[in-house]
Design an enzyme around this catalytic site. Structure first.
Site, PDB file in Angstrom:
ATOM      1  N   ASP A 260      76.279 102.061 -67.941  1.00 55.27           N
ATOM      2  CA  ASP A 260      75.274 101.328 -68.689  1.00 55.27           C
ATOM      3  C   ASP A 260      75.257  99.856 -68.299  1.00 55.27           C
ATOM      4  OD1 ASP A 260      74.695 103.634 -69.951  1.00 55.27           O
ATOM      5  OD2 ASP A 260      75.515 103.072 -71.897  1.00 55.27           O
TER       6      ASP A 260
ATOM      7  N   LEU B 198      68.410 104.387 -72.083  1.00 51.18           N
ATOM      8  CA  LEU B 198      68.041 103.356 -71.112  1.00 51.18           C
ATOM      9  C   LEU B 198      68.872 102.084 -71.283  1.00 51.18           C
ATOM     10  CD1 LEU B 198      64.155 103.803 -71.208  1.00 51.18           C
ATOM     11  CD2 LEU B 198      65.706 104.508 -69.376  1.00 51.18           C
TER      12      LEU B 198
ATOM     13  N   ALA C 209      71.611  95.870 -72.571  1.00 52.45           N
ATOM     14  CA  ALA C 209      70.721  94.854 -72.023  1.00 52.45           C
ATOM     15  C   ALA C 209      70.770  93.570 -72.849  1.00 52.45           C
ATOM     16  CB  ALA C 209      69.293  95.387 -71.966  1.00 52.45           C
TER      17      ALA C 209
END
Length: 360
Positions: free
Chosen positions: A182, A134, A139
């Site tokens: 990503d 994920l 992030a």
């Protein structure tokens, strides 16, 4: 691409301007992955279920603050330390923040972008499950980069098109294996990558997406392992890998049409085909039995399913609606997997960002 991507983040600043804080969401690869590493195409979306935040506080010295949990260096015993390493790995987020600092500084130096003086303290937090494909590392780096853009007031000088490459460079500094999607979903065809230095970004309306579901395991395998052998075969000119990867990339193109036409029956076939091609190329050993089981649990109730990234989590679609979703939830519970509806994040690029976006 669909909606917001992981290089887009929300922000907050107090009324006195004492701190800057940005949030970057987890990323789900809906279709086309893993062709992002092979001049392909992907459709992805940002996932509101999980996120990372980075906070920048002006300070006398330049400080990167370890996270009390993710950068733990004090343990109850050697057993505690070893158990921690087996489940969480060796590294937290401090190295990611250091890497993006270096990459950002070099980029600005190369582009003759002058950075104002002043120091700050960086801290971070994240609730993105580890090793689930994920984009948890990306992030953190995304959110930090957004903080830098605002602190140095250079958002208008650092193009949106360039930001994913900066984040990729920071991860490359650390040897992290990650696909290009990503950081942002895009068309990665070779002519774009060669001519522009990045892919072609095509935002899509997130309302085109049907209800989707996330399935993941609490203790998944390392998501980076699945890239290794196929990459070498592709570079060596393996015809099977090259043709299969081209088909995966074309799936993203077909899926875009299916979404625009709201042909969800076709979407089911494309999602399943995407995973089947990945499985043929990488093999069961590389994908891991736990990851394959997540896909098979979804298929056992008639849902379409595929990896969100390199493994560790699965995105599923239930064409028969809520009743089928309930069957899937029950099946996941019996298998020991976590199941939850996917919350999609709309695009968060502001007007200043959009002015720097050269490919729309």
């Amino acid at each position: 691409m669909v909606g917001a991507s992981e290089n887009q983040s929300s922000s907050a600043m107090d009324s006195l301007g004492d701190f800057i804080e940005h949030k970057a969401y987890a990323r789900v690869g809906l279709l086309g992955n893993p062709s992002d590493v092979y001049f392909g195409r992907t459709i992805s979306f940002s996932l509101a279920n999980f996120w990372a935040t980075v906070r920048l506080n002006p300070s006398q010295h330049f400080v990167i603050q370890p996270h009390p949990t993710h950068d733990l260096v004090r343990f109850d015993s050697i057993h505690h330390l070893v158990n921690r390493l087996q489940n969480e790995g060796y590294y937290g987020g401090v190295r990611l923040l250091m890497a993006i600092c270096k990459v950002f500084y070099k980029y600005c130096s190369d582009k003759k972008i002058e950075l104002k003086g002043g120091n700050f303290t960086l801290s971070y937090d994240t609730n993105i499950p580890r090793q689930t494909g994920l984009s948890g590392s990306s992030a953190i780096v995304c959110a930090a980069l957004s903080c830098f853009l605002d602190f140095y007031k250079v958002r208008h000088l650092v193009k949106v098109d360039d930001r994913p490459s900066l984040i990729l460079s920071a991860e490359n500094e650390l040897g992290i294996v990650a696909g290009l999607q990503d950081r942002v979903a895009q068309d990665f065809r070779k002519e774009y990558m060669d001519d522009l230095g990045h892919g072609m970004y095509t935002p899509m309306d997130i309302s085109l997406l049907p209800p989707l579901y996330l399935i993941y395991a609490e203790n998944p395998s390392d998501s980076g392992k699945v890239h290794s052998s196929v990459r070498k075969r592709w570079l060596d000119g393996d015809k099977f890998i090259i043709s299969s990867m081209a088909e995966v990339a074309n799936i993203a193109l077909e899926a875009r049409t299916a979404l625009l036409e709201k042909d969800y029956t076709k979407l089911v076939g494309l999602m399943n085909r995407n995973f089947d091609l990945r499985r043929r190329m990488f093999g069961d050993e590389a994908l891991g039995s736990l990851n394959i089981q997540m896909v098979e649990v979804a298929r056992s109730v008639g849902a379409a399913s595929k990896f969100t990234g390199s493994g560790g989590a699965v995105v599923a679609f239930c064409p028969d609606g809520p009743s089928q979703a309930k069957l899937l939830e029950d099946a996941c519970k019996m298998a020991g997997f976590i199941f939850q509806p996917a919350e999609v994040v709309p695009s968060l690029l502001n007007e200043e960002d959009l002015k720097t976006l050269s490919s729309k």
